[in-house]
Design a protein around this motif. Structure first.
Motif, PDB file in Angstrom:
ATOM      1  N   LEU A 177       0.826  -1.205   0.000  1.00 61.63           N
ATOM      2  CA  LEU A 177       0.000   0.000   0.000  1.00 61.63           C
ATOM      3  C   LEU A 177       0.863   1.259   0.000  1.00 61.63           C
ATOM      4  CD1 LEU A 177      -2.938  -0.845   2.452  1.00 61.63           C
ATOM      5  CD2 LEU A 177      -2.959  -0.789  -0.041  1.00 61.63           C
ATOM      6  N   VAL A 178       1.903   1.270   0.817  1.00 60.40           N
ATOM      7  CA  VAL A 178       2.760   2.451   0.898  1.00 60.40           C
ATOM      8  C   VAL A 178       3.418   2.737  -0.447  1.00 60.40           C
ATOM      9  CG1 VAL A 178       4.861   3.397   1.951  1.00 60.40           C
ATOM     10  CG2 VAL A 178       3.161   2.248   3.379  1.00 60.40           C
ATOM     11  N   GLN A 179       3.813   1.689  -1.158  1.00 59.30           N
ATOM     12  CA  GLN A 179       4.543   1.880  -2.408  1.00 59.30           C
ATOM     13  C   GLN A 179       3.643   1.773  -3.640  1.00 59.30           C
ATOM     14  OE1 GLN A 179       8.351  -0.400  -0.563  1.00 59.30           O
ATOM     15  NE2 GLN A 179       8.589   0.221  -2.677  1.00 59.30           N
ATOM     16  N   SER A 180       2.341   1.760  -3.433  1.00 53.23           N
ATOM     17  CA  SER A 180       1.398   1.734  -4.547  1.00 53.23           C
ATOM     18  C   SER A 180       0.948   3.157  -4.869  1.00 53.23           C
ATOM     19  CB  SER A 180       0.196   0.861  -4.192  1.00 53.23           C
ATOM     20  OG  SER A 180      -0.631   1.521  -3.243  1.00 53.23           O
ATOM     21  N   THR A 181      -0.055   3.272  -5.719  1.00 54.41           N
ATOM     22  CA  THR A 181      -0.593   4.585  -6.076  1.00 54.41           C
ATOM     23  C   THR A 181      -1.866   4.919  -5.309  1.00 54.41           C
ATOM     24  OG1 THR A 181      -1.826   3.599  -7.922  1.00 54.41           O
ATOM     25  CG2 THR A 181       0.373   4.461  -8.402  1.00 54.41           C
ATOM     26  N   CYS A 182      -2.188   4.150  -4.264  1.00 48.51           N
ATOM     27  CA  CYS A 182      -3.388   4.460  -3.492  1.00 48.51           C
ATOM     28  C   CYS A 182      -3.227   5.809  -2.801  1.00 48.51           C
ATOM     29  CB  CYS A 182      -3.690   3.348  -2.480  1.00 48.51           C
ATOM     30  SG  CYS A 182      -2.617   3.300  -1.041  1.00 48.51           S
ATOM     31  N   SER A 183      -4.333   6.398  -2.406  1.00 42.79           N
ATOM     32  CA  SER A 183      -4.286   7.737  -1.832  1.00 42.79           C
ATOM     33  C   SER A 183      -3.636   7.716  -0.454  1.00 42.79           C
ATOM     34  CB  SER A 183      -5.688   8.326  -1.735  1.00 42.79           C
ATOM     35  OG  SER A 183      -6.488   7.565  -0.845  1.00 42.79           O
ATOM     36  N   ALA A 184      -2.959   8.798  -0.126  1.00 42.02           N
ATOM     37  CA  ALA A 184      -2.284   8.915   1.156  1.00 42.02           C
ATOM     38  C   ALA A 184      -2.339  10.357   1.634  1.00 42.02           C
ATOM     39  CB  ALA A 184      -0.824   8.460   1.050  1.00 42.02           C
ATOM     40  N   VAL A 185      -2.482  10.536   2.928  1.00 49.74           N
ATOM     41  CA  VAL A 185      -2.500  11.873   3.515  1.00 49.74           C
ATOM     42  C   VAL A 185      -1.698  11.840   4.805  1.00 49.74           C
ATOM     43  CG1 VAL A 185      -4.665  11.439   4.737  1.00 49.74           C
ATOM     44  CG2 VAL A 185      -3.988  13.786   4.226  1.00 49.74           C
ATOM     45  N   LEU A 186      -0.958  12.899   5.062  1.00 53.59           N
ATOM     46  CA  LEU A 186      -0.120  12.991   6.251  1.00 53.59           C
ATOM     47  C   LEU A 186      -0.814  13.836   7.309  1.00 53.59           C
ATOM     48  CD1 LEU A 186       2.749  12.266   7.384  1.00 53.59           C
ATOM     49  CD2 LEU A 186       3.456  14.553   6.631  1.00 53.59           C
ATOM     50  N   ILE A 187      -0.910  13.308   8.507  1.00 54.96           N
ATOM     51  CA  ILE A 187      -1.540  14.002   9.626  1.00 54.96           C
ATOM     52  C   ILE A 187      -0.469  14.271  10.677  1.00 54.96           C
ATOM     53  CG2 ILE A 187      -3.340  13.870  11.383  1.00 54.96           C
ATOM     54  CD1 ILE A 187      -4.688  11.746   9.559  1.00 54.96           C
ATOM     55  N   ALA A 188      -0.303  15.547  11.030  1.00 55.84           N
ATOM     56  CA  ALA A 188       0.726  15.919  11.998  1.00 55.84           C
ATOM     57  C   ALA A 188       0.332  17.220  12.687  1.00 55.84           C
ATOM     58  CB  ALA A 188       2.081  16.088  11.302  1.00 55.84           C
ATOM     59  N   PRO A 189       0.804  17.449  13.909  1.00 54.83           N
ATOM     60  CA  PRO A 189       0.551  18.730  14.574  1.00 54.83           C
ATOM     61  C   PRO A 189       1.061  19.891  13.727  1.00 54.83           C
ATOM     62  CG  PRO A 189       1.470  17.144  16.127  1.00 54.83           C
ATOM     63  CD  PRO A 189       1.576  16.519  14.774  1.00 54.83           C
ATOM     64  N   GLY A 190       0.260  20.937  13.635  1.00 50.78           N
ATOM     65  CA  GLY A 190       0.638  22.089  12.832  1.00 50.78           C
ATOM     66  C   GLY A 190       0.039  22.080  11.445  1.00 50.78           C
ATOM     67  N   THR A 191      -0.661  21.009  11.090  1.00 45.38           N
ATOM     68  CA  THR A 191      -1.279  20.936   9.757  1.00 45.38           C
ATOM     69  C   THR A 191      -2.804  20.937   9.828  1.00 45.38           C
ATOM     70  OG1 THR A 191      -1.296  18.498   9.749  1.00 45.38           O
ATOM     71  CG2 THR A 191       0.689  19.590   8.921  1.00 45.38           C
ATOM     72  N   GLU A 192      -3.347  21.241  11.000  1.00 46.30           N
ATOM     73  CA  GLU A 192      -4.789  21.109  11.198  1.00 46.30           C
ATOM     74  C   GLU A 192      -5.614  21.982  10.248  1.00 46.30           C
ATOM     75  OE1 GLU A 192      -2.636  20.020  14.921  1.00 46.30           O
ATOM     76  OE2 GLU A 192      -2.601  21.749  13.559  1.00 46.30           O
ATOM     77  N   GLY A 193      -5.126  23.157   9.889  1.00 51.41           N
ATOM     78  CA  GLY A 193      -5.906  24.051   9.042  1.00 51.41           C
ATOM     79  C   GLY A 193      -5.691  23.852   7.558  1.00 51.41           C
ATOM     80  N   ALA A 194      -4.863  22.901   7.184  1.00 55.31           N
ATOM     81  CA  ALA A 194      -4.549  22.698   5.771  1.00 55.31           C
ATOM     82  C   ALA A 194      -5.695  22.025   5.037  1.00 55.31           C
ATOM     83  CB  ALA A 194      -3.284  21.856   5.642  1.00 55.31           C
ATOM     84  N   ARG A 195      -5.801  22.302   3.743  1.00 54.45           N
ATOM     85  CA  ARG A 195      -6.757  21.578   2.909  1.00 54.45           C
ATOM     86  C   ARG A 195      -6.265  20.146   2.713  1.00 54.45           C
ATOM     87  NH1 ARG A 195      -5.690  26.115  -0.013  1.00 54.45           N
ATOM     88  NH2 ARG A 195      -4.699  24.864  -1.655  1.00 54.45           N
ATOM     89  N   PRO A 196      -7.153  19.184   2.597  1.00 50.53           N
ATOM     90  CA  PRO A 196      -6.727  17.780   2.476  1.00 50.53           C
ATOM     91  C   PRO A 196      -5.717  17.551   1.355  1.00 50.53           C
ATOM     92  CG  PRO A 196      -9.084  17.883   2.871  1.00 50.53           C
ATOM     93  CD  PRO A 196      -8.632  19.306   2.677  1.00 50.53           C
ATOM     94  N   GLU A 197      -5.924  18.206   0.212  1.00 46.99           N
ATOM     95  CA  GLU A 197      -5.018  17.976  -0.906  1.00 46.99           C
ATOM     96  C   GLU A 197      -3.606  18.498  -0.634  1.00 46.99           C
ATOM     97  OE1 GLU A 197      -7.367  21.779  -1.875  1.00 46.99           O
ATOM     98  OE2 GLU A 197      -7.737  19.816  -0.971  1.00 46.99           O
TER      99      GLU A 197
END
Length: 226
Positions: free
Chosen positions: A11-31
Motif C-alpha cells: 500500500l505504501v509503495q502503490s498509487t493508493c491515496s495517502a494523507v499525512l496528519i501531523a501537529p501544525g497541519t490542522e488548518g490545511a486543505r486535504p489535498e
C-alpha cells in the motif's frame, strides 16, 4: 496469503491515496497533505516529497531538532466499480523530520521514522512491527494491478463471469474482479437476492511477474470453462 507487513508495504509503495496528519497541519486543505511522491528507504523509513511551501514541510521545519509525531494514512480503493469500493486502509505512524538536499529545488523531502504500523484490509486487520515492515517487499504485481483489473472488467467480462462455475452455487448473477496479487485473484460477486460476497481463486504457485500472471490467469479461465 501475503503477510500483513507485505500488504502494508504494498500500500505504501502503490498509487493508493495517502494523507499525512501531523501537529501544525490542522488548518490545511486535504489535498495539501497528499505527498507528491513516496518511497521506502533501506532502513524502513518512509520518504515523502512535498512542495517546499506545503503545510507538512512548514510543520516539520518549525519542529527543528524535535521529532514531530505524524501519521501517514493510506486508503486503497478498488479501480473498478464494485459495491463497497474501499479495499483497505493502513496507518504508518512515527516521527517526522525534514531531509534537506535530497529533493529538487522547490520541493522538500520529509522522512517518517516508522514507530507503529496497522493495516485493515480484505484479509483482516493486524499490527505490524517496524522491523517486519522494513524487511517486507511490496507485491511484484502492484504496478500492474489497476490496469489489469480494468482490462479484465472491460475486455474479458465473459471470462470473469465464467468464474462463477467454480463457486459451487447457482445463484451468482455477476462477478467483478476486485484485487490481484502474486498468490491469486479476488472477485466480488452479487447473488440473486442482491447480496454481495467475495471469492478468491489461488494460483497454483505464486507468480513473480506479469508474464507469470498471464499464464496463471489463462489456467484459471480454462478451469472455469471446462
Amino acid at each position: 496469503m501475503p503477510s500483513a507487513a507485505e500488504r502494508t508495504r504494498t500500500l505504501v509503495q502503490s498509487t493508493c491515496s495517502a494523507v499525512l496528519i501531523a501537529p501544525g497541519t490542522e488548518g490545511a486543505r486535504p489535498e495539501q497533505l497528499v505527498p507528491d511522491a513516496r518511497t521506502v528507504g533501506t532502513g524502513g523509513e518512509v520518504f515523502l516529497l512535498y512542495p517546499a511551501d506545503s503545510p507538512a514541510v512548514r510543520a516539520a521545519t518549525h519542529a527543528q531538532d524535535d521529532e514531530l509525531p505524524a501519521v501517514l494514512e493510506l486508503t486503497d480503493v478498488a479501480p473498478v466499480a464494485v459495491p463497497d469500493r474501499i479495499r483497505g486502509r493502513a496507518w504508518v505512524s512515527g516521527w517526522l523530520t525534514s531531509a534537506p538536499g535530497i529533493a529538487a529545488p522547490g520541493h522538500m523531502m520529509l522522512r517518517l521514522e516508522v514507530g507503529e504500523v496497522y493495516v485493515d484490509d480484505l484479509w483482516g486487520d493486524a499490527a505490524v512491527e517496524p522491523e517486519d515492515f522494513a524487511a517486507a517487499r511490496p507485491d511484484p504485481l502492484t504496478g500492474y494491478e489497476t490496469e489489469l483489473l480494468q482490462h479484465l472488467a472491460a475486455a474479458h467480462d465473459d471470462h470473469v463471469q465464467a468464474l462463477s462455475t467454480l463457486l459451487g452455487r447457482d445463484d451468482v448473477k455477476s462477478v467483478v474482479p476486485l484485487a490481484v496479487d502474486r498468490f491469486g485473484l479476488r472477485v466480488r460477486c452479487r447473488d440473486a437476492a442482491g447480496g454481495a460476497f467475495d471469492a478468491r481463486f489461488d494460483f497454483p504457485t505464486p507468480v513473480t511477474d506479469v508474464h507469470g500472471l498471464r499464464r496463471a490467469m489463462h489456467t484459471l479461465f480454462q478451469a472455469a470453462r471446462s
